[in-house]
Design a protein around this motif. Structure first.
Motif, PDB file in Angstrom:
ATOM      1  N   VAL A  12       1.165  -1.094  -0.110  1.00  0.00           N
ATOM      2  CA  VAL A  12      -0.082   0.086   0.407  1.00  0.00           C
ATOM      3  C   VAL A  12       0.956   1.635  -0.112  1.00  0.00           C
ATOM      4  N   ALA A  13       0.619   2.336  -0.707  1.00  0.00           N
ATOM      5  CA  ALA A  13       2.009   3.654  -1.198  1.00  0.00           C
ATOM      6  C   ALA A  13       0.603   4.810  -1.716  1.00  0.00           C
ATOM      7  N   ILE A  14       0.379   5.722  -0.360  1.00  0.00           N
ATOM      8  CA  ILE A  14      -0.514   6.854  -0.534  1.00  0.00           C
ATOM      9  C   ILE A  14       0.625   7.220  -2.005  1.00  0.00           C
ATOM     10  N   ALA A  15      -0.098   7.770  -2.464  1.00  0.00           N
ATOM     11  CA  ALA A  15       0.155   8.719  -4.250  1.00  0.00           C
ATOM     12  C   ALA A  15       1.145   9.833  -3.891  1.00  0.00           C
ATOM     13  N   THR A  16       3.017   9.347  -4.459  1.00  0.00           N
ATOM     14  CA  THR A  16       3.766  10.989  -4.050  1.00  0.00           C
ATOM     15  C   THR A  16       3.214  11.923  -4.879  1.00  0.00           C
ATOM     16  N   SER A  17       2.302  12.097  -5.770  1.00  0.00           N
ATOM     17  CA  SER A  17       2.500  13.011  -6.861  1.00  0.00           C
ATOM     18  C   SER A  17       0.447  13.262  -5.922  1.00  0.00           C
ATOM     19  N   VAL A  18       0.762  15.072  -6.133  1.00  0.00           N
ATOM     20  CA  VAL A  18      -0.765  15.903  -5.909  1.00  0.00           C
ATOM     21  C   VAL A  18      -1.132  16.536  -6.607  1.00  0.00           C
ATOM     22  N   ALA A  19      -0.179  16.488  -8.191  1.00  0.00           N
ATOM     23  CA  ALA A  19      -0.877  17.067  -9.078  1.00  0.00           C
ATOM     24  C   ALA A  19      -2.409  17.032  -9.091  1.00  0.00           C
ATOM     25  N   THR A  20      -2.903  18.640  -9.065  1.00  0.00           N
ATOM     26  CA  THR A  20      -4.116  18.610 -10.209  1.00  0.00           C
ATOM     27  C   THR A  20      -4.715  17.484 -11.121  1.00  0.00           C
ATOM     28  N   ILE A 318      -0.475   1.239 -22.025  1.00  0.00           N
ATOM     29  CA  ILE A 318      -1.406   2.032 -21.039  1.00  0.00           C
ATOM     30  C   ILE A 318      -1.450   1.593 -19.540  1.00  0.00           C
ATOM     31  N   PHE A 319      -0.984  -0.285 -19.670  1.00  0.00           N
ATOM     32  CA  PHE A 319      -1.932  -0.473 -18.271  1.00  0.00           C
ATOM     33  C   PHE A 319      -0.123  -0.953 -17.485  1.00  0.00           C
ATOM     34  N   GLY A 320       0.975  -1.522 -18.359  1.00  0.00           N
ATOM     35  CA  GLY A 320       1.861  -1.796 -18.151  1.00  0.00           C
ATOM     36  C   GLY A 320       3.025  -1.211 -17.012  1.00  0.00           C
ATOM     37  N   SER A 321       3.480  -1.514 -16.586  1.00  0.00           N
ATOM     38  CA  SER A 321       3.949  -1.288 -15.221  1.00  0.00           C
ATOM     39  C   SER A 321       5.563  -0.248 -15.849  1.00  0.00           C
ATOM     40  N   ASN A 322       5.752   0.516 -17.039  1.00  0.00           N
ATOM     41  CA  ASN A 322       5.959   1.602 -17.587  1.00  0.00           C
ATOM     42  C   ASN A 322       5.393   2.142 -18.390  1.00  0.00           C
ATOM     43  N   GLY A 323       3.565   1.689 -17.943  1.00  0.00           N
ATOM     44  CA  GLY A 323       3.291   3.307 -18.905  1.00  0.00           C
ATOM     45  C   GLY A 323       2.309   4.175 -17.884  1.00  0.00           C
ATOM     46  N   TRP A 324       1.785   4.266 -19.087  1.00  0.00           N
ATOM     47  CA  TRP A 324       0.945   6.023 -18.443  1.00  0.00           C
ATOM     48  C   TRP A 324       0.390   5.225 -17.076  1.00  0.00           C
ATOM     49  N   ILE A 325      -0.280   4.515 -16.680  1.00  0.00           N
ATOM     50  CA  ILE A 325      -1.276   4.531 -15.175  1.00  0.00           C
ATOM     51  C   ILE A 325      -0.404   4.222 -14.271  1.00  0.00           C
ATOM     52  N   CYS A 326       0.973   3.945 -14.612  1.00  0.00           N
ATOM     53  CA  CYS A 326       1.567   3.669 -13.383  1.00  0.00           C
ATOM     54  C   CYS A 326       2.763   4.140 -13.606  1.00  0.00           C
ATOM     55  N   LYS A 327       3.380   5.300 -14.699  1.00  0.00           N
ATOM     56  CA  LYS A 327       4.302   6.043 -14.386  1.00  0.00           C
ATOM     57  C   LYS A 327       4.159   7.562 -14.802  1.00  0.00           C
ATOM     58  N   ASN A 328       2.360   8.038 -15.184  1.00  0.00           N
ATOM     59  CA  ASN A 328       2.679   9.369 -15.303  1.00  0.00           C
ATOM     60  C   ASN A 328       2.273  10.187 -14.019  1.00  0.00           C
ATOM     61  N   ALA A 329       2.110  12.011 -13.789  1.00  0.00           N
ATOM     62  CA  ALA A 329       1.971  12.158 -12.775  1.00  0.00           C
ATOM     63  C   ALA A 329       0.335  12.504 -12.363  1.00  0.00           C
ATOM     64  N   THR A 330      -0.346  12.383 -13.755  1.00  0.00           N
ATOM     65  CA  THR A 330      -1.216  12.516 -13.719  1.00  0.00           C
ATOM     66  C   THR A 330      -2.363  11.888 -13.822  1.00  0.00           C
ATOM     67  N   ALA A 331      -2.353  10.079 -13.654  1.00  0.00           N
ATOM     68  CA  ALA A 331      -2.710   8.986 -14.003  1.00  0.00           C
ATOM     69  C   ALA A 331      -2.895   8.889 -12.213  1.00  0.00           C
ATOM     70  N   ALA A 332      -1.242   8.976 -11.789  1.00  0.00           N
ATOM     71  CA  ALA A 332      -1.427   9.398 -10.041  1.00  0.00           C
ATOM     72  C   ALA A 332      -2.815  10.551  -9.528  1.00  0.00           C
ATOM     73  N   ALA A 333      -2.556  10.993  -9.938  1.00  0.00           N
ATOM     74  CA  ALA A 333      -3.863  12.048  -9.246  1.00  0.00           C
ATOM     75  C   ALA A 333      -4.970  11.621  -9.533  1.00  0.00           C
ATOM     76  N   ASP A 334      -5.101  11.393 -10.790  1.00  0.00           N
ATOM     77  CA  ASP A 334      -6.182  11.025 -11.416  1.00  0.00           C
ATOM     78  C   ASP A 334      -6.896  10.081  -9.700  1.00  0.00           C
ATOM     79  N   ILE A 335      -6.205   8.718  -9.079  1.00  0.00           N
ATOM     80  CA  ILE A 335      -5.693   7.421  -8.571  1.00  0.00           C
ATOM     81  C   ILE A 335      -6.047   8.243  -6.994  1.00  0.00           C
ATOM     82  N   LYS A 336      -5.445   9.102  -7.158  1.00  0.00           N
ATOM     83  CA  LYS A 336      -6.283   9.699  -5.407  1.00  0.00           C
ATOM     84  C   LYS A 336      -7.355  10.377  -5.288  1.00  0.00           C
TER      85      LYS A 336
END
Length: 356
Positions: A12-20, A318-336
């Motif tokens: 479990v990890a809280i998103a390190t990015s808090v981008a809008t 899109i979905f892979g470990s080096n893909g957009w969801i796992c590596k992009n700051a906007t995706a991390a912000a969306d998840i949060k």
């Protein structure tokens, strides 16, 4: 055995990015008048993750840019007009309502119709005569959620905290009234509800309680998962499992609309562990680390995932470990923003599947 599930459930990890979250409002289904192209990456399935996948679709397609010829990302909600034609040239299908329904639709079709299924449950192994998920399906992890129970916000006869043992007794029908749970509670019959058949939350919740099926006392009417607006749930004796992340998105982050709102219910604690951190209204990592925490996935066909063609490359991008969801700051912000916890690198984008 599930190759990585145990590790994922502990990670479990809280998103390190808090981008809008990127500008642009996510919509249910592809925008009116838009039919995804034959090469586009299109998904169906889980109610729990449909809102965040809609946001991913908006933001990933903006990331590609208007002039890009690469496959775009689209996601069809669990409910709505049915049947539907998912993409150009596809055979029309009945709209899948829930994780298991989405996975079944994925397995019954090809990439000309569906590329991925949203899933709020992990893979099922075959047990006895009960078939599991095909070993040719890959479950690609992308975030963490948890499931608690919800009751009417005001006037409920249910306590604001139940133990796992209490919930098991309610759903296996060894406790039929609230007084059976605690002598100080009313003797009113418990009205235990479950989500619709095909729901990943349904199968996950029962599994978390150690049940293969609900008891006969459970209400025969199934409710659409994560929709607290259902008037059945306003009953003082009603109880229902509910996605913690989806609830956070609805109540605290402005992502509820129409019937998809918390409405009449409030999410409660299990074993005296609160599912939501009051300091910032986020999913509690402590609660997510209990047996009620779950990894959420996008399910793909292994052959398509490994393919070197345009769609296979796009799936991994899109979905892979080096893909957009796992590596992009906007995706991390969306998840949060949609209430989920991000997974650490190495866990996000990892794949697992069922074995016989």
């Amino acid at each position: 055995m599930r190759k990585t599930a145990a590790k994922l459930l502990a990670a479990v990890a809280i998103a390190t990015s808090v981008a809008t979250v990127a500008t642009g409002t996510a919509v249910a289904d592809p925008a009116a008048g838009v039919t995804p192209a034959a090469q586009d990456i299109v998904g169906v399935g889980s109610d729990t993750t449909q809102a965040v996948l809609n946001q991913f679709s908006t933001d990933y397609n903006a990331f590609l840019g208007a002039s890009s010829t690469l496959p775009r990302l689209y996601s069809w909600d669990s409910t709505g007009t049915s049947p539907l034609t998912t993409k150009t040239g596809a055979t029309s299908i009945n709209r899948p309502n829930g994780s298991s329904a989405g996975i079944s639709a994925l397995d019954a079709s090809s990439k000309t119709t569906i590329d991925f299924a949203r899933s709020s449950r992990g893979p099922k192994n075959t047990v006895g005569t009960t078939p599991g998920d095909p070993t040719t399906d890959l479950f690609v992890a992308f975030a963490k959620d948890a499931v608690s129970y919800a009751t009417a916000t005001t006037g409920s006869n249910a306590p604001v905290n139940l133990s796992k043992a209490d919930l098991t007794r309610i759903y296996n029908c060894s406790a039929l009234t609230w007084k059976d749970i605690n002598a100080s509670l009313p003797a009113n019959p418990i009205k235990a509800y479950l989500p619709q058949n095909g729901s990943g939350t349904l199968s996950f919740f029962l599994s978390a309680l150690g049940l293969t099926a609900p008891g006969a006392c459970v209400q025969p009417t199934r409710v659409q998962e994560n929709q607290g607006t259902d008037l059945l749930l306003a009953d003082a004796d009603a109880i229902v499992p509910y996605s913690v992340a989806h609830y956070i998105g609805q109540v605290y982050n402005g992502h509820g609309s129409g019937a998809d709102q918390a409405g009449n219910v409030t999410i409660r604690s299990i074993d005296a562990v609160a599912p939501i951190q009051t300091s910032d209204n986020t999913l509690s990592p402590i609660f997510a680390a209990t047996s009620f925490g779950r990894v959420i996935y996008n399910v793909v066909r292994q052959t398509n995932w490994l393919a070197t063609d345009t769609q296979g490359t796009a799936l991994r991008a899109i979905f892979g470990s080096n893909g957009w969801i796992c590596k992009n700051a906007t995706a991390a912000a969306d998840i949060k923003s949609y209430g989920f916890l991000t997974l650490p690198l190495g866990a996000c984008g990892s794949t697992t599947h069922s074995t016989i």
